[in-house]
Design a protein around this motif. Sequence first.
Motif, mmCIF file in Angstrom:
data_model
loop_
_atom_site.group_PDB
_atom_site.id
_atom_site.type_symbol
_atom_site.label_atom_id
_atom_site.label_comp_id
_atom_site.label_asym_id
_atom_site.label_seq_id
_atom_site.Cartn_x
_atom_site.Cartn_y
_atom_site.Cartn_z
ATOM 1 N N ASN A 44 0.793 -1.494 0.347
ATOM 2 C CA ASN A 44 -0.226 0.493 0.094
ATOM 3 C C ASN A 44 1.068 0.810 0.060
ATOM 4 O OD1 ASN A 44 -2.314 -1.678 -0.241
ATOM 5 N ND2 ASN A 44 -2.438 -1.164 1.923
ATOM 6 N N ARG A 94 0.475 2.568 -9.872
ATOM 7 C CA ARG A 94 -0.248 1.678 -10.639
ATOM 8 C C ARG A 94 0.725 -0.231 -10.872
ATOM 9 N NH1 ARG A 94 -4.129 4.801 -14.286
ATOM 10 N NH2 ARG A 94 -5.586 4.774 -12.871
ATOM 11 N N ARG A 147 0.671 -2.040 -5.188
ATOM 12 C CA ARG A 147 -0.275 -2.858 -4.903
ATOM 13 C C ARG A 147 -1.459 -2.299 -4.948
ATOM 14 N NH1 ARG A 147 1.436 -8.585 -1.830
ATOM 15 N NH2 ARG A 147 3.723 -8.819 -2.688
ATOM 16 N N ARG A 148 -1.449 -1.687 -3.954
ATOM 17 C CA ARG A 148 -2.770 -0.786 -4.349
ATOM 18 C C ARG A 148 -2.137 0.929 -3.793
ATOM 19 N NH1 ARG A 148 -6.118 -2.538 0.002
ATOM 20 N NH2 ARG A 148 -6.806 -3.654 -1.296
ATOM 21 N N GLU A 198 -9.849 -0.337 -9.349
ATOM 22 C CA GLU A 198 -10.016 -1.262 -8.388
ATOM 23 C C GLU A 198 -8.281 -1.215 -7.767
ATOM 24 O OE1 GLU A 198 -11.270 -5.049 -8.853
ATOM 25 O OE2 GLU A 198 -13.484 -4.868 -9.217
ATOM 26 N N ARG A 199 -7.433 -0.951 -7.935
ATOM 27 C CA ARG A 199 -6.205 -0.495 -7.074
ATOM 28 C C ARG A 199 -5.997 1.054 -6.888
ATOM 29 N NH1 ARG A 199 -1.768 -2.513 -11.544
ATOM 30 N NH2 ARG A 199 -0.373 -2.852 -8.921
ATOM 31 N N ASP A 251 -9.643 -4.835 1.324
ATOM 32 C CA ASP A 251 -9.655 -3.370 0.730
ATOM 33 C C ASP A 251 -10.559 -3.378 1.426
ATOM 34 O OD1 ASP A 251 -12.770 -5.236 1.585
ATOM 35 O OD2 ASP A 251 -12.242 -6.147 -0.776
#
Length: 226
Positions: free
Chosen positions: A70, A92, A96-97, A141-142, A185
Amino acid sequence: YLVDCPRARAYVPDIARLIELVALQTEAQRINLMAFSCGSPLLAEALVQLRERYPEDNVADLQRRFRIANVLFVAADLDLTNFTRSQLPILREIARRTEVYLSEDDLALQVAALLKRASRLGRPRFDELTREELETLASDERLVAVDVAGVPGPHELFGIRGHGYFVANPWISSDVLMSLVYPFDPAWRGLVHGAGYGLWTFPDNYPERVGAAVYEISPDLRRNQR
């Protein structure tokens, strides 16, 4: 703000080297990174520099090399359009996020936007982006964008209204900590989708929801309280 923050940009290569050293010389399974306020452009630029060092690496190679999970930007003093168009595509690939905490009530970023003549990532004016860009952000979504403006409790630190919320507000600080500790998430962390732009927000029963999430992953905590 007008002197020290620009001067700090000289240390972006050092930040990049530190991240790389942690990845290469430790056995950390996940490396989480967080930047606050005008530290945000330093972290974003450092990650861009890391990507540029390995131009032949694909996304899988980069994530194996750096293990960055993250990347958090809290009350980020980053140019919104530059972040969206230039930096986020690189983030990105290397992380990963990417998580962004924002607030319409952030006085410091309101002043920063006037000085820089462009809205800041932590207090965005979405009309600066095209409809296509907004749709891309909402469907990514990321990318996690958390609106904290309506969270009950204190949002002020050292007299700067709406800027130090991740320290002053226990709900927000809990979510920041959860996102650093657990690779799950925002729905698992107890957040819900708010209205518009795919933003996440805090429900009224957030303490119960986040407590249930923690007890699910660490049931010993519940037993130790008895």
